[in-house]
Design an enzyme around this catalytic site. Sequence first.
Site, PDB file in Angstrom:
ATOM      1  N   LYS A  76       0.869  -1.182   0.000  1.00  0.00           N
ATOM      2  CA  LYS A  76       0.000   0.000   0.000  1.00  0.00           C
ATOM      3  C   LYS A  76       0.900   1.224   0.000  1.00  0.00           C
ATOM      4  O   LYS A  76       1.937   1.249   0.669  1.00  0.00           O
ATOM      5  CB  LYS A  76      -0.889  -0.028   1.249  1.00  0.00           C
ATOM      6  CG  LYS A  76      -1.881   1.127   1.344  1.00  0.00           C
ATOM      7  CD  LYS A  76      -2.779   0.980   2.573  1.00  0.00           C
ATOM      8  CE  LYS A  76      -3.782   2.121   2.691  1.00  0.00           C
ATOM      9  NZ  LYS A  76      -4.676   1.979   3.866  1.00  0.00           N
ATOM     10  N   SER A 151      -9.577   2.262   3.134  1.00  0.00           N
ATOM     11  CA  SER A 151      -8.713   2.972   2.208  1.00  0.00           C
ATOM     12  C   SER A 151      -7.737   2.066   1.469  1.00  0.00           C
ATOM     13  O   SER A 151      -7.090   2.509   0.541  1.00  0.00           O
ATOM     14  CB  SER A 151      -7.905   4.021   2.979  1.00  0.00           C
ATOM     15  OG  SER A 151      -7.024   3.393   3.909  1.00  0.00           O
ATOM     16  N   SER A 175      -9.876  -0.237   7.424  1.00  0.00           N
ATOM     17  CA  SER A 175      -9.368  -0.096   6.055  1.00  0.00           C
ATOM     18  C   SER A 175      -8.665  -1.318   5.490  1.00  0.00           C
ATOM     19  O   SER A 175      -8.302  -1.317   4.316  1.00  0.00           O
ATOM     20  CB  SER A 175      -8.427   1.117   5.973  1.00  0.00           C
ATOM     21  OG  SER A 175      -9.154   2.301   6.155  1.00  0.00           O
TER      22      SER A 175
END
Length: 486
Positions: A76, A151, A175
Amino acid sequence: MYQYSIKQLSEQLQSKQVSSVELTHYFLDRIAKLDTQVNSFITQTPELALQMAAQADQKIAQGDAHVLTGIPMAHKDIFCTDGVRTSCGSKMLDSFVAPYDAHVVTQLKNRGMPILGKTNMDEFAMGSSSESSFYGATKNPWDLSAVPGGSSGGSAAAVAAGLVPFTTGTDTGGSIRQPAAFCGISGIKPTYGAVSRFGMISYASSFDQGGPMAMSAEDCAWLLNAMVGFDQRDSTSMQIEPTDYTAQLNQSLKGLKVGVPSDYFGEGLDPQVAASVKQAIAEIEKLGAQVVEVSLPNQKLAVAAYYVLAPAEASSNLSRYDGVRFGHRCADPKDLNDLYTRSRAEGFGAEVKRRIMVGAYALSAGYYDAYYLKAQKVRRLVRDDFTRAFEQCDVILGPVAPTVAFNIGEKTDDPISMYLADLYTIPVNLAGLPAMSIPAGFVNQRPVGLHLVGPYFSEAKLLNVAHQYQQVTNWHQQRPAWVGDK
């Protein structure tokens, strides 16, 4: 090959049926052919990946390989990676190239895992849909008109589309778990402090926690082995005994007490999602678990408390991005005030600005007691709810989200509605507990997630329950038809 588990890929590498360089080429080709439709990557690093793959092949040839050696992965874009852009999904950090690796990145590099690139995300991890990225929205591989969740939506979508076997994610209010549920993959948020936050760009420091996202609980267990551990550079890192999370996967569930909160199945939960989750709980009961009803009466206050506390921490953490010390700098500033205000106005997106203003307001003189202090008291009540519940059960099961993935653009003009997508995940972050999401069916061809929550440092138990469920179901093995071998 994209359907193989980490264990299967490792066996192929160790037996020389495939080399890490070949495997890395395979996934780079899939990214080139498929990611134009999903937009799950912000930055691709093919040269770095192939260089690391060649080094992994040398380790394997020398008999010096770890089970993860040679298996490609992606991070990420919130984790700092030495020499690679780390944007956090924001224009503010569009040109930032990290000069060091995050602790998690180092741990996985040391295992010899080639890095394919950095995945898309909501700007500064603020969002539940991965629509707020400066680099455009990510799409859900199961339905390209739907969001992948946020997210860590880019990480979840990349795994679901078979572009990479495993990704890292972070979980501040859900998330990892909510995008895992929306994309039909498995993801675990460890106990707060189990995985070092060093090198992870901060959103809300007392909530943020990194963890793995992969197709199955077994894959997550292999990866968590490499990610968990004490790091003296993170003051909240916990000194815990090393655990082999794969060792307990095959334990029987007979006698396990599973708590099901009645509070989770009330107003706001889609009836079809509720039916899928209840069916999953029934399957776990067939495996020998005993279902008991528990109550979490203060959970309904968690979302409101979170959206005071997390923005308050964000307003402080993001104050460093001023165009002087860090981040985007505006062109031709008239004076210092103009430099600060225009740099921040240009660098941050709308959702980030909203949360900075909410947080600054909650912390301001005259409002601290009314909002911030009260929210901290609610946080304690939520934690106490879980403590009492775990006196009656070993794990808690329920839905990850009140609905399946919603359409792109459906909630962008209604932030409150967007925030409620994390209704069931946020209480876990307030308490700092471990939790995971695993696939448990489909509603209108969109995946449903089963939420497993445990006491502090019960990751092995959660993975055991998830793995046993995945031995009698195949939801975790299903892929969108269009991502078949290309």
